[in-house]
Design an enzyme around this catalytic site. Structure first.
Site, PDB file in Angstrom:
ATOM      1  CG  HIS A 404      -0.242   0.077   2.545  1.00  0.00           C
ATOM      2  ND1 HIS A 404       0.016   1.262   3.191  1.00  0.00           N
ATOM      3  CD2 HIS A 404       0.237  -0.906   3.354  1.00  0.00           C
ATOM      4  CE1 HIS A 404       0.627   1.018   4.335  1.00  0.00           C
ATOM      5  NE2 HIS A 404       0.773  -0.294   4.466  1.00  0.00           N
ATOM      6  CB  CYS A 423       1.113  -4.065   5.401  1.00  0.00           C
ATOM      7  SG  CYS A 423      -0.390  -4.997   5.768  1.00  0.00           S
TER       8      CYS A 423
END
Length: 521
Positions: A404, A423
């Site tokens: 992301h 992440c």
């Protein structure tokens, strides 16, 4: 304590070959009652470790339960074993010819067992990756070893078969060549120790460690030998030419390439040639775990280096810096298909992060972060300060691990970028999303329209793109040099323990503080 190497060491002396089969002719499978060797072989197989028995039994079933190793085949096996060093392995771990010859009655089966064991290590690695990593979900390499060994003997292509078991891609081959170079360095005496001292050695200073620094940089090729001789004659001055070589060393080790020899650079300079060779061997082992066929279009993230590379048509075409999981919240080793791009994504905060880092700060903090609670879940609305930034790259069935954007751009400038909750934060993520969608102008238009309107929009890629999250602390860079990263997740140490070797790697020296307001995934 003795240090057990993953290296070839001294050459194995020639020994008398065991009395084995006298012909090289292939045998057709027969029933057990037709072979006079069956009872002896069956009894010997029963004494093997349980994990080795199925392959050995399958091999002899293919060969009619008769001896298979004659002098010519043994010479071929010896030739294949002679190439073991390039894999960072020890010949003595697999081929103890003195031991095999000690008992002629069992020599044939023991040779087969050793040959299959070596084949499995080349094809699949020495240890199971799940035993040394908390979460490892990638496609393993699988090979029919009994059938392959039998076919190689029938075709008289034993050496060629062994050569094809290990990875043959450029990454493995280049790292293997690097390993051989480091073993030669060790044979020549390695490099002198670089003493670690408090403070920073600045360009323009004088220091009695300069001779050791020059020799260290010359040994690995960061400084040409002729330049090293010239600089050595100039005394203890840390001048511009030596500074340029230090910058190259720093870049190769993922350090801030500023020429200042502070704690992190001193720590890396202090590692011995032996330990760097062992680190290469550990990473060759990791590569052997993986399935050989890969998607020609894929995204690979090296979590040890915090670097992402995008492959298209089998070639690396784009790379970005990334921020990956901190040591306490590590990014796992995963291989998952890339499913869709989400423009302007909201963030559904995982319960653990919400409980530890968000809810204790109270309602005012939630409001300041554009967060609200719905059905017990903390949700952050999309927006310019949202933790996921302007784009999320969704992976299918990925344990809530995804790639992301992020509003916290400063971390991309750090050398130690293991700072997230697991992440992968992608530098220039919007531009990267446009690159992925560019083959289909319609999809790209949808994404651009969503970025203009700031509406949350999910866009399916329409094609299979795999994402591989890898942990490689040694690899070959674009200049053909072996690049190293420190063992931030301590996975090298765990793997080395599983393999029974000793490796002494430096602790990671961070180059920036964690932003206490950074609560993104």
């Amino acid at each position: 304590m003795n240090r057990r190497e993953l290296t070839l060491g001294a050459a194995v002396a020639a020994v008398a070959l065991p009395a084995m089969a006298q012909t090289a002719a292939p045998y057709a499978p027969v029933t057990t009652s037709d072979s006079p060797y069956y009872a002896a072989f069956d009894a010997q197989i029963a004494r093997l470790p349980a994990a080795e028995q199925p392959d050995v039994r399958a091999f002899y079933e293919l060969n009619g339960w008769r001896p298979v190793w004659n002098a010519d085949r043994l010479r071929r096996l010896n030739e294949a074993a002679g190439r073991i060093e390039r894999h960072g392995l020890s010949r003595n771990d697999f081929f103890d010819f003195v031991g095999l010859a000690a008992d002629p009655d069992s020599a044939d089966l023991r040779t087969t067992t050793a040959a299959l064991k070596y084949a499995r290590v080349l094809a699949e690695g020495m240890v199971r990756p799940e035993t040394v990593e908390e979460l490892w979900e990638m496609q393993k390499n699988r090979v029919d070893l009994p059938g392959g060994l039998n076919d190689a003997l029938v075709r008289n292509q034993l050496v060629e078969w062994y050569e094809g078991l290990a990875p043959t891609d450029i990454g493995y081959n280049n790292l293997s060549a690097g390993y051989i170079r480091y073993r030669r360095l060790i044979a020549q005496g390695g490099w002198p120790a670089f003493p670690t001292r408090p403070g920073t050695l600045e360009p323009g200073a004088s220091d009695n460690r300069i001779p050791a620094l020059i020799a260290r940089l010359v040994a690995e090729g960061d400084l040409a030998a002729e330049a090293g001789n010239r600089l050595s004659a100039e005394g203890l001055f840390y001048g511009p030419e030596l500074e340029a070589a230090v910058r190259g060393f720093q870049a190769r080790h993922g350090l801030a390439a500023d020429g200042r020899i502070g704690p992190g650079t001193q720590s890396s300079l202090g590692v011995s040639a032996e330990d760097r060779a062992r680190q290469i061997a550990l990473n060759l082992e990791r590569r052997r775990w993986l399935k050989r066929e890969v998607n020609p279009e894929r995204i690979e993230v090296n979590t040890a280096a915090a670097i992402m590379v995008y492959w298209k048509d089998g070639r690396p075409v784009h790379s970005n810096r990334v921020v990956v999981g901190a040591p306490s919240t590590q990014t796992p080793s995963l291989e998952k298909p890339f499913a869709s791009v989400v423009a302007n994504p909201p963030w559904y905060v995982p319960a653990g992060i919400a409980r530890r880092e968000i809810l204790p700060r109270g309602p005012a903090y939630l409001a300041s972060q554009n967060m609200y609670i719905q059905n017990g879940t903390v949700i952050q609305r999309a927006g310019p300060t949202a933790a996921l930034g302007y784009v999320k790259f969704e992976l299918r069935d990925s344990y809530a691990i995804f790639l992301h954007d992020t509003p916290s751009k400063a971390a991309f400038n750090l050398s130690v970028r293991q700072r997230s909750h697991g992440c992968v934060r992608v530098q220039n993520a919007v531009e990267f999303a446009r690159l992925l969608l560019s083959p289909d102008p319609t999809l790209l238009d949808q994404f651009d329209a969503a970025q203009t309107s700031r509406r949350t929009t999910r866009i399916q890629t329409g094609r299979e793109i795999s994402v591989r999250l890898l942990y490689w602390t040694a690899f070959v860079d674009g200049q053909g040099r072996v690049a190293f990263r420190e063992d931030v997740y301590r996975r090298d140490r765990v793997l080395a323990e599983a393999l029974g070797i000793a490796v002494d790697l430096p602790a990671v020296v961070a180059d920036g503080r964690v932003d206490v307001n950074d609560v993104g995934p």
